[in-house]
Write an enzyme that holds these catalytic residues in place. Structure first.
Site, PDB file in Angstrom:
ATOM      1  N   GLU A 152       5.612   9.462  -9.956  1.00  0.00           N
ATOM      2  CA  GLU A 152       4.357   9.283 -10.699  1.00  0.00           C
ATOM      3  C   GLU A 152       3.700  10.637 -10.992  1.00  0.00           C
ATOM      4  O   GLU A 152       2.954  10.776 -11.953  1.00  0.00           O
ATOM      5  CB  GLU A 152       3.416   8.347  -9.937  1.00  0.00           C
ATOM      6  N   CYS A 184      14.341   0.269  -5.880  1.00  0.00           N
ATOM      7  CA  CYS A 184      12.926   0.390  -6.252  1.00  0.00           C
ATOM      8  C   CYS A 184      12.899   0.727  -7.726  1.00  0.00           C
ATOM      9  O   CYS A 184      13.686   1.564  -8.188  1.00  0.00           O
ATOM     10  CB  CYS A 184      12.264   1.499  -5.434  1.00  0.00           C
TER      11      CYS A 184
END
Lengths: 267, 267
Positions: A152, A184
């Site tokens: 992120e 993930c």
């Protein structure tokens, strides 16, 4: 032939890697994406809370007239997939089973590693599905909590991320695995770093790619694919401020997100 | 003299650095800590959502009979302190003003850096408070999003964290600051790494220490300190599973957490 949209939800932006793959492989399909950004991250919540949130997200998407539901979130797929399937008559596809099946096909030495968030790994969901297919396989799970914030933060190709990857992945490398599941939805963005650290002898399984294969097969089986020649619609909903979703999400998707609507859910 | 407890809330575990400092400096005070772990992190939520959550947390603690409320969360202090003060007749102390005041006192070259989460820095709250005290001061804010996950992963003294700190802090060092505010309750655990990277010439302001100074002064001013000789009670409440709070929280506090109760809030 069915031109209704495919519904996709995730606790936040990670599911956009699955959406990106839908855009690539199923170009004619319309989509509705819901990122539950007001309640992200699910990975640190109790199972009871995750189930409640996932029901609320499902209801929202069903009301949008979807033909198929994709749970593009490992935590929800681990905890709540069966409960959602029971409630719906349409096909429901999670991200764990496709990745698990691909890993079973890929391994030659019967040793499979799985990396993911703490919640996904602690749930044991991948090991359970893999060993249901073949009880003789060894599965080694490893939580990698820093990978999501690194992605992120945009450090997908940074020396820091390489160091973190080396620190974490040593633990599965030492087990002699020949197959590693990226468990993930954020991790496809780290594929190049993870590949470098693991080396050529280890096959990486990208859940996003495997999940979209299954979506495609399901639509073909049900004759529910969209062949319309019009431009597909691509809707985005979030439950909190769209600003961050837009800036980080465009990096995930590799394209602009034109409009995002903020909705209230579960208040 | 008032033996009612001090109430402390945070979106999660970060506020435990403030609680630890209360335990150290105000040893006779009973405390009630609320970690809103079901809705952490607040830093990525909209102001409207943060205000709503903070009202719910405040109500819970007020019902526990507290004599003073500590908002041990930079995001809430930035967004919602005034609104909470308006609602309550008891003293309410946030973490931003004490840190800002200490920075103003400490700087000699009138250049102050502030590091924190994206939400805290983007709110501009530290710059606003600092410049209200002295409009001639230059304030340089810098979000450091990876610091919180690194602390929670226990890498407070790791080479990876040093690299991340160097990458981030170069940007405030280049501004020639002589004072740096640790504007996030997690950051006191990184004081040694941050100190090494910034060097001896930069004074670090630890918000937890400054906040507890203000709590102490407020209690003394109101003659509301506790002088009872009995063992103080120390209660912990969380809004989601206590397991992770306990294991990570004990690292923050440097001591065992005996009992934690899970409560439902805002459902």
């Amino acid at each position: 032939m069915n031109s209704d949209p495919i519904g996709v939800f995730d606790s936040g932006i990670g599911g956009l890697t699955v959406l990106k793959e839908i855009f690539r492989v199923l170009q004619q399909e319309s989509t509705v994406y819901l990122g539950d950004t007001a309640r992200v991250p699910y990975g640190i919540r109790s199972a009871e809370t995750v189930v409640r949130y996932s029901f609320e997200n499902t209801e929202f998407l069903v009301a949008k007239g979807i033909k198929l539901l994709v749970i593009a979130c490992n935590t929800v797929s681990a905890v709540s997939l069966d409960a959602i399937k029971e409630r719906l008559s349409m096909p429901v596809i999670g991200v764990i089973e496709p990745g698990a099946r691909a890993a079973v096909k890929a391994t030659k030495n019967n040793r499979i590693g799985v990396i993911g968030t703490e919640a996904t790994i602690n749930s044991g969901a991948y090991a359970r599905v893999i060993q249901q297919i073949d009880g003789a396989l060894d599965v080694f799970g490893l939580p990698c909590p820093l990978f999501v914030p690194l992605v992120e933060e945009g450090l997908t190709d940074d020396e820091i991320t390489v160091m973190v990857a080396k620190k974490y992945l040593r633990q599965v490398r030492d087990k002699g695995i020949d197959t590693l599941v990226l468990g993930c939805t954020h991790y496809p963005l780290l594929k190049s770093v993870i590949g470098k650290v693991m080396g050529d002898t280890v096959t990486l399984i990208d859940s996003a790619i495997e999940t979209v294969k299954e979506i495609r097969e399901t639509l073909l089986r049900d004759s529910a694919e969209c062949n319309a020649l019009r431009e597909p619609s691509r809707l985005f909903y979030v439950t909190d401020s769209p600003d961050r979703f837009k800036s980080v999400g465009e990096r995930f998707l590799g394209q602009k997100i034109k409009t995002i609507e903020k909705i209230d859910i579960g208040l």
